[in-house]
Design a protein around this motif. Structure first.
Motif, PDB file in Angstrom:
ATOM      1  N   LEU A   1       0.085   6.908 -11.079  1.00 31.50           N
ATOM      2  CA  LEU A   1       1.197   7.565 -11.762  1.00 31.50           C
ATOM      3  C   LEU A   1       2.096   8.297 -10.769  1.00 31.50           C
ATOM      4  O   LEU A   1       3.324   8.224 -10.853  1.00 31.50           O
ATOM      5  CB  LEU A   1       0.666   8.536 -12.819  1.00 31.50           C
ATOM      6  N   GLU A   2       1.506   8.953  -9.782  1.00 34.73           N
ATOM      7  CA  GLU A   2       2.301   9.670  -8.794  1.00 34.73           C
ATOM      8  C   GLU A   2       3.163   8.702  -7.986  1.00 34.73           C
ATOM      9  O   GLU A   2       4.343   8.982  -7.711  1.00 34.73           O
ATOM     10  CB  GLU A   2       1.398  10.465  -7.854  1.00 34.73           C
ATOM     11  N   ILE A   3       2.618   7.554  -7.635  1.00 31.89           N
ATOM     12  CA  ILE A   3       3.383   6.545  -6.907  1.00 31.89           C
ATOM     13  C   ILE A   3       4.547   6.049  -7.748  1.00 31.89           C
ATOM     14  O   ILE A   3       5.680   5.944  -7.269  1.00 31.89           O
ATOM     15  CB  ILE A   3       2.467   5.376  -6.491  1.00 31.89           C
ATOM     16  N   LEU A   4       4.295   5.752  -9.020  1.00 30.58           N
ATOM     17  CA  LEU A   4       5.367   5.282  -9.898  1.00 30.58           C
ATOM     18  C   LEU A   4       6.451   6.341 -10.082  1.00 30.58           C
ATOM     19  O   LEU A   4       7.638   6.018 -10.106  1.00 30.58           O
ATOM     20  CB  LEU A   4       4.796   4.847 -11.249  1.00 30.58           C
TER      21      LEU A   4
ATOM     22  N   ARG B   1       0.843  -1.190   0.000  1.00 30.81           N
ATOM     23  CA  ARG B   1       0.000   0.000   0.000  1.00 30.81           C
ATOM     24  C   ARG B   1       0.877   1.238   0.000  1.00 30.81           C
ATOM     25  O   ARG B   1       1.696   1.432   0.889  1.00 30.81           O
ATOM     26  CB  ARG B   1      -0.917   0.039   1.218  1.00 30.81           C
ATOM     27  N   PHE B   2       0.730   2.022  -1.010  1.00 32.41           N
ATOM     28  CA  PHE B   2       1.416   3.289  -1.112  1.00 32.41           C
ATOM     29  C   PHE B   2       0.357   4.370  -1.161  1.00 32.41           C
ATOM     30  O   PHE B   2      -0.739   4.138  -1.640  1.00 32.41           O
ATOM     31  CB  PHE B   2       2.251   3.378  -2.397  1.00 32.41           C
ATOM     32  N   VAL B   3       0.679   5.531  -0.688  1.00 31.82           N
ATOM     33  CA  VAL B   3      -0.204   6.671  -0.846  1.00 31.82           C
ATOM     34  C   VAL B   3       0.449   7.629  -1.808  1.00 31.82           C
ATOM     35  O   VAL B   3       1.665   7.633  -1.966  1.00 31.82           O
ATOM     36  CB  VAL B   3      -0.505   7.370   0.501  1.00 31.82           C
ATOM     37  N   GLY B   4      -0.345   8.442  -2.461  1.00 26.83           N
ATOM     38  CA  GLY B   4       0.189   9.377  -3.426  1.00 26.83           C
ATOM     39  C   GLY B   4       1.005  10.484  -2.807  1.00 26.83           C
ATOM     40  O   GLY B   4       1.812  11.110  -3.456  1.00 26.83           O
TER      41      GLY B   4
ATOM     42  N   PRO C   1       2.900  18.937   1.573  1.00 30.64           N
ATOM     43  CA  PRO C   1       1.840  19.908   1.267  1.00 30.64           C
ATOM     44  C   PRO C   1       0.855  19.356   0.249  1.00 30.64           C
ATOM     45  O   PRO C   1       1.170  18.448  -0.506  1.00 30.64           O
ATOM     46  CB  PRO C   1       2.615  21.102   0.682  1.00 30.64           C
ATOM     47  N   ARG C   2      -0.331  19.910   0.252  1.00 25.96           N
ATOM     48  CA  ARG C   2      -1.375  19.490  -0.679  1.00 25.96           C
ATOM     49  C   ARG C   2      -1.361  20.351  -1.947  1.00 25.96           C
ATOM     50  O   ARG C   2      -2.382  20.566  -2.563  1.00 25.96           O
ATOM     51  CB  ARG C   2      -2.744  19.568  -0.021  1.00 25.96           C
ATOM     52  N   GLU C   3      -0.215  20.849  -2.314  1.00 29.05           N
ATOM     53  CA  GLU C   3      -0.080  21.631  -3.539  1.00 29.05           C
ATOM     54  C   GLU C   3       0.253  20.680  -4.673  1.00 29.05           C
ATOM     55  O   GLU C   3       0.987  19.715  -4.493  1.00 29.05           O
ATOM     56  CB  GLU C   3       1.022  22.670  -3.386  1.00 29.05           C
ATOM     57  N   PHE C   4      -0.267  20.960  -5.836  1.00 23.81           N
ATOM     58  CA  PHE C   4      -0.064  20.074  -6.972  1.00 23.81           C
ATOM     59  C   PHE C   4       0.377  20.854  -8.198  1.00 23.81           C
ATOM     60  O   PHE C   4       0.029  22.013  -8.367  1.00 23.81           O
ATOM     61  CB  PHE C   4      -1.356  19.322  -7.314  1.00 23.81           C
ATOM     62  N   VAL C   5       1.134  20.199  -9.055  1.00 26.17           N
ATOM     63  CA  VAL C   5       1.512  20.735 -10.354  1.00 26.17           C
ATOM     64  C   VAL C   5       0.675  19.984 -11.380  1.00 26.17           C
ATOM     65  O   VAL C   5       0.604  18.760 -11.349  1.00 26.17           O
ATOM     66  CB  VAL C   5       3.021  20.507 -10.631  1.00 26.17           C
ATOM     67  N   LYS C   6       0.034  20.706 -12.256  1.00 25.25           N
ATOM     68  CA  LYS C   6      -0.737  20.072 -13.320  1.00 25.25           C
ATOM     69  C   LYS C   6       0.089  20.080 -14.589  1.00 25.25           C
ATOM     70  O   LYS C   6       0.765  21.056 -14.898  1.00 25.25           O
ATOM     71  CB  LYS C   6      -2.051  20.825 -13.562  1.00 25.25           C
TER      72      LYS C   6
END
Length: 69
Positions: free
Chosen positions: A47-50, A5-8, A14-19
């Protein structure tokens, strides 16, 4: 990887994201969508986990990547 089990996002990050836009072969996309569903994740989370695992592997082999703040 099934059963792990991995989390993203790691705890405390932080909960900031790059699109960004990703162009990909339709067959690969559909197969990746299947895999992410099989793992109980969204395509984005998978995808983020990979990406995280790839960076960790790189840093283990080559050294820590220093980012300018």
């Amino acid at each position: 990887m099934k059963g792990e089990r991995f989390v993203g996002r790691k705890k405390g990050e932080p909960r900031e994201f790059v699109k960004f836009t990703l162009r990909v072969n339709p067959e690969i996309y559909e197969k990746f969508r299947y895999v992410s569903g099989y793992n109980g994740r969204s395509i984005n989370s998978e995808l983020e986990i990979l990406m995280r695992l790839h960076v960790e592997k790189f840093e283990k082999a080559i050294g820590k990547i220093a980012l300018e703040e």
